[in-house]
Design a protein around this motif. Sequence first.
Motif, mmCIF file in Angstrom:
data_model
loop_
_atom_site.group_PDB
_atom_site.id
_atom_site.type_symbol
_atom_site.label_atom_id
_atom_site.label_comp_id
_atom_site.label_asym_id
_atom_site.label_seq_id
_atom_site.Cartn_x
_atom_site.Cartn_y
_atom_site.Cartn_z
ATOM 1 N N TYR A 103 139.258 -43.028 28.813
ATOM 2 C CA TYR A 103 137.978 -42.669 29.623
ATOM 3 C C TYR A 103 137.113 -43.769 30.061
ATOM 4 C CZ TYR A 103 133.102 -40.940 30.191
ATOM 5 O OH TYR A 103 132.166 -40.745 30.499
ATOM 6 N N SER A 104 137.058 -44.769 29.200
ATOM 7 C CA SER A 104 136.075 -45.828 29.437
ATOM 8 C C SER A 104 136.807 -46.687 30.635
ATOM 9 C CB SER A 104 135.845 -46.815 28.357
ATOM 10 O OG SER A 104 135.102 -47.832 28.632
ATOM 11 N N ILE A 107 137.012 -44.658 34.139
ATOM 12 C CA ILE A 107 135.758 -44.532 34.807
ATOM 13 C C ILE A 107 135.144 -46.094 35.326
ATOM 14 C CG2 ILE A 107 135.080 -42.358 33.566
ATOM 15 C CD1 ILE A 107 132.929 -44.059 32.118
ATOM 16 N N GLN A 145 127.916 -39.039 35.535
ATOM 17 C CA GLN A 145 128.387 -37.587 35.334
ATOM 18 C C GLN A 145 129.440 -37.104 36.291
ATOM 19 O OE1 GLN A 145 125.288 -34.950 33.751
ATOM 20 N NE2 GLN A 145 125.753 -33.458 35.538
ATOM 21 N N SER A 148 132.752 -38.839 35.546
ATOM 22 C CA SER A 148 133.056 -38.327 34.145
ATOM 23 C C SER A 148 133.872 -37.086 34.682
ATOM 24 C CB SER A 148 132.125 -37.973 33.270
ATOM 25 O OG SER A 148 131.692 -39.500 32.910
ATOM 26 N N TYR A 151 137.127 -37.586 36.295
ATOM 27 C CA TYR A 151 137.901 -38.062 35.203
ATOM 28 C C TYR A 151 138.770 -36.770 34.975
ATOM 29 C CZ TYR A 151 139.495 -39.393 30.779
ATOM 30 O OH TYR A 151 140.642 -39.843 29.997
ATOM 31 N N THR A 270 130.374 -30.792 32.308
ATOM 32 C CA THR A 270 130.194 -32.115 31.877
ATOM 33 C C THR A 270 128.949 -32.590 32.021
ATOM 34 O OG1 THR A 270 132.401 -32.693 33.147
ATOM 35 C CG2 THR A 270 131.058 -34.629 32.864
ATOM 36 N N VAL A 272 126.086 -35.884 31.094
ATOM 37 C CA VAL A 272 125.627 -37.323 30.641
ATOM 38 C C VAL A 272 124.193 -37.017 30.733
ATOM 39 C CG1 VAL A 272 125.735 -39.595 31.219
ATOM 40 C CG2 VAL A 272 127.821 -38.087 31.743
ATOM 41 N N THR A 300 129.157 -39.071 26.829
ATOM 42 C CA THR A 300 129.377 -37.901 27.948
ATOM 43 C C THR A 300 129.912 -36.804 27.039
ATOM 44 O OG1 THR A 300 130.026 -39.955 29.141
ATOM 45 C CG2 THR A 300 131.123 -37.683 29.650
ATOM 46 N N ALA A 336 139.759 -39.062 25.618
ATOM 47 C CA ALA A 336 138.410 -39.136 25.742
ATOM 48 C C ALA A 336 137.341 -39.017 24.569
ATOM 49 C CB ALA A 336 137.808 -37.895 26.763
#
Length: 366
Positions: A103-104, A107, A145, A148, A151, A270, A272, A300, A336
């Motif tokens: 995930y990191s 993004i 956001q 994400s 993603y 989603t 954030v 997130t 994630a």
Amino acid sequence: MNDKNFNYMNNFLDNKKKILELIVVSIFLGIGVSLISSSIFEYIKGENKILIYSILGLLLILICLIYLIRNLFGKRKFEKEIDGFFILNRTQKNITNIDNYDYSSKIFEYLQSAIAEDEEIKKDWLNTNFGDITEERIKILPYIQEISEYYFLEALSTHLSSFFNNTKFKKTKLKSYKRNDIPQILASNRFLDLFSKPMEERALFKNSNQDNFIIKFTRDSAEGKIISNYKRGAMFQYFDLKLPAESKIVRKKNSTILISNRRFEISITTNVSGVNTYIPIEYKGLYLGLKNLHDPAYITNFSIKITFNRSSFFKSSSWEYYQWLDSFLDEFEKNASEKYYFKSKIDWDRIYPIIKTLQNKHDKIR
């Protein structure tokens, strides 16, 4: 119902099988009880014998129906919360690229590609006063956001393409939803719009001879098609969602996407919101090698809700077209989830003492 395991489809089908078995058993049991009760009531004398039969029979039927309906329709809804995390790098005006955390790292890649191509995003991001918490929340977090959400959509697209790229699935029962088929979502997510836009409409892909593309061959095409390409920092990702033909994809509200079909519907929100998560200082310093150990880490949240249609209980065929649900959610959690990353990917509780010991030995040598 908030389940830890992603076996929603299998659990639903198992419940369906058990309830059908229960119905059959109940019928035969009811016949047996009826015969026994008839024999017993033959000994009862009185003018109200028929009325007693009727009332008791109706009560027993009502109790059985309530029990069956509760079991039949009571386990249709499931909820799951998956919390990922990212760390702001205020010094570099960026987010931290964390190796082995999908995930990191994804993004991070998406953000760099967007900044390389879109001047508005670049200006907005780089002109943010990093360190000013209020400004970060107003300007930075909405971008994260959107990234994400992209993603999630890209992960779903990749999984579905792989799942349905099999000759056992009939093409007539599938539909490929491309960028122009989801205008609501496309209009509200700048990263989906940017990365999936045809290359011939993008300046960085027109004016460069550098090619770094991937071609995918599927059973639908002998020639293959370019599914990704990178030029001068810009990124192209071919986007489509291959789903059962009757599926619908809509934007319910700003941060929620709903996918529905004849068997179930799944909503993904989603968020954030600016809520921080605790990331060990030792992890930041010893594992990631960060210098500013006080850079904030944010959550997130992916909120997933699944509802099986009542009518799906009575359908016995074509379930294989919907079994991507469990495998995708299981894969997505592994890629994630902050909890899965620390506990299973890097096993932080086990490796921390090792890293700390090596660090102490290194300090003594110095």
